[in-house]
Design an enzyme around this catalytic site. Structure first.
Site, PDB file in Angstrom:
ATOM      1  N   GLU A   1      -8.150  -2.115 -22.723  1.00  0.00           N
ATOM      2  CA  GLU A   1      -7.158  -2.013 -21.646  1.00  0.00           C
ATOM      3  C   GLU A   1      -6.666  -3.397 -21.221  1.00  0.00           C
ATOM      4  OE1 GLU A   1      -8.127   2.272 -19.630  1.00  0.00           O
ATOM      5  OE2 GLU A   1      -9.052   0.526 -18.683  1.00  0.00           O
TER       6      GLU A   1
ATOM      7  N   GLU B   1      -8.246   6.859 -24.811  1.00  0.00           N
ATOM      8  CA  GLU B   1      -9.056   7.380 -23.712  1.00  0.00           C
ATOM      9  C   GLU B   1      -8.299   8.481 -22.988  1.00  0.00           C
ATOM     10  OE1 GLU B   1     -10.617   4.650 -20.844  1.00  0.00           O
ATOM     11  OE2 GLU B   1     -11.009   3.074 -22.319  1.00  0.00           O
TER      12      GLU B   1
END
Length: 375
Positions: A167, A269
């Site tokens: 991320e 995710e």
């Protein structure tokens, strides 16, 4: 994503989620996904602390066997540099990789380049790297990446995919490689990619951002990295509806980035709650009906419908450019000692209501759907 009370940080970076009543996009019922994965990073610690798992029939079963029976294609494992609790590092990943290989499950390795959680709000340098120069950090990224991946190769369990950062909306190794230092960030990413390619023939590299429904973020990041010579194989996205918008936003971004950059994409995710109740007394991240998406209640059926909707959305990506998806920490049940904080053994788990097991540790329907739906 770091799993503690990050709702404030998440809310600051994304718009409120839109409500859904139907699956976004359309795909042939025959369209298959090559990646139908689960992040199981917490599993070794869970098992060491007494965590057990049962099939839907209530039979105690090895966790990796449950994955294999379900048809899970990939396991995602995060890697920290020197974690305080001694988990999520090379020593713990290697034996788990052997178990996965024995059951035919491929590996996706997720480098955080930190001693702890790395996400849009946190990209802390490993303690041992804090005084490094830019050049030394680049070398450290290469060596760390090569060390872990080559060890997997050496034992006959090479990774299929690898994330160079987790991320990385705002960069990695802050502040040296943050969004204000894009040339340096590109250098670090190229170093990690080079190490991956040198260590593991055929490995596919992923650059991973959160906020999977936000096209402007992806344009900014990938345009800047491409212009600086960073070459990736797959674009990874995190997409949680309570933070990142509607499935229509995800569908639009999948179509957009795969066309703009000519590389496939992966939802690296996602997750959804099967209940709003808590088990361990530590407040869960999703605990209110106001956080739910219309049409997907916090029930086992609602969770199951969510994973199928994500699969449909990815499968509808034009030209077959949607590879699949990974369910985040599906085996992170409430086990004493296996909380979110690696420095605090008494910390709780705020994720157990989004795991793929009920509070009796019995597998929920979504586990089988992840493995078999669009297989």
């Amino acid at each position: 994503m770091r799993r503690r009370t990050l709702l404030k940080a998440a809310a600051a970076s994304v718009a409120a989620p839109a409500l859904l009543t139907a699956t976004a996009g359309s795909a042939s019922a025959a369209t298959s996904l090559s990646i139908r994965g689960i992040d199981i990073s917490s599993l070794p610690k869970s098992e060491a602390k007494g965590g057990i798992y049962y099939s839907t029939a209530g039979v105690k079963t090895d966790a990796v066997q449950l994955m294999a029976t379900a048809g899970i294609s990939h396991a995602r494992l995060k890697v920290w540099v020197n974690p305080a609790d001694g988990y999520n590092n090379k020593a713990k990943i290697l034996p788990l990789a052997l178990r996965l290989k024995a059951k035919g499950i491929k590996l996706l390795i997720d480098f955080h380049y930190s001693d702890t959680w790395a996400d849009p709000a946190n990209q802390t340098k490993p303690a041992a790297w804090t005084a490094y120069t830019e050049a030394q950090l680049s070398t450290a990224v290469y060596n760390h990446t090569y060390d872990v991946l080559s060890a997997l190769v050496a034992q006959g369990t090479p990774a299929d995919l690898v994330q160079i950062g987790n991320e990385t909306n705002g960069g990695i190794l802050w502040p040296t490689g943050d969004y204000d230092h894009l040339d340096t960030l590109a250098t670090f990413l190229k170093s990690g990619i080079s190490a991956a390619k040198a260590s593991t023939p055929g490995i596919r590299t992923i650059l991973h951002l959160s906020n999977g429904g936000t096209q402007s973020l992806y344009t900014w990041f990938f345009d800047n990295m491409k212009s600086r010579g960073v070459a990736w194989d797959v674009i990874g996205m995190s997409f949680y509806p309570y933070w990142h918008g509607a499935l229509t936003d995800l569908a639009a971004n999948l179509s957009y980035v795969t066309a703009r950059y000519g590389t496939p994409a992966l939802v690296a995710e996602t997750a959804y709650p099967w209940t709003l109740t808590d088990k361990d007394g530590f407040a869960n991240l999703v605990n209110s009906s106001s956080q739910l998406t219309s049409g997907y209640p916090a029930t086992s059926a609602g969770q199951n419908a969510w994973v199928r909707a994500v699969a449909d959305t990815v499968a509808a990506t034009p030209n077959g450019m949607g590879l699949g998806y990974v369910y985040w920490e599906g085996f992170w049940t409430a086990v004493t000692g296996n909380g979110w904080d690696p420095t605090n053994a008494s910390s709780g788990n705020n994720w157990e209501n989004q795991a793929l097991f009920d509070y009796s540790s019995k597998a929920l329907p979504a586990l089988a759907s992840i493995g078999s739906y669009r297989a």
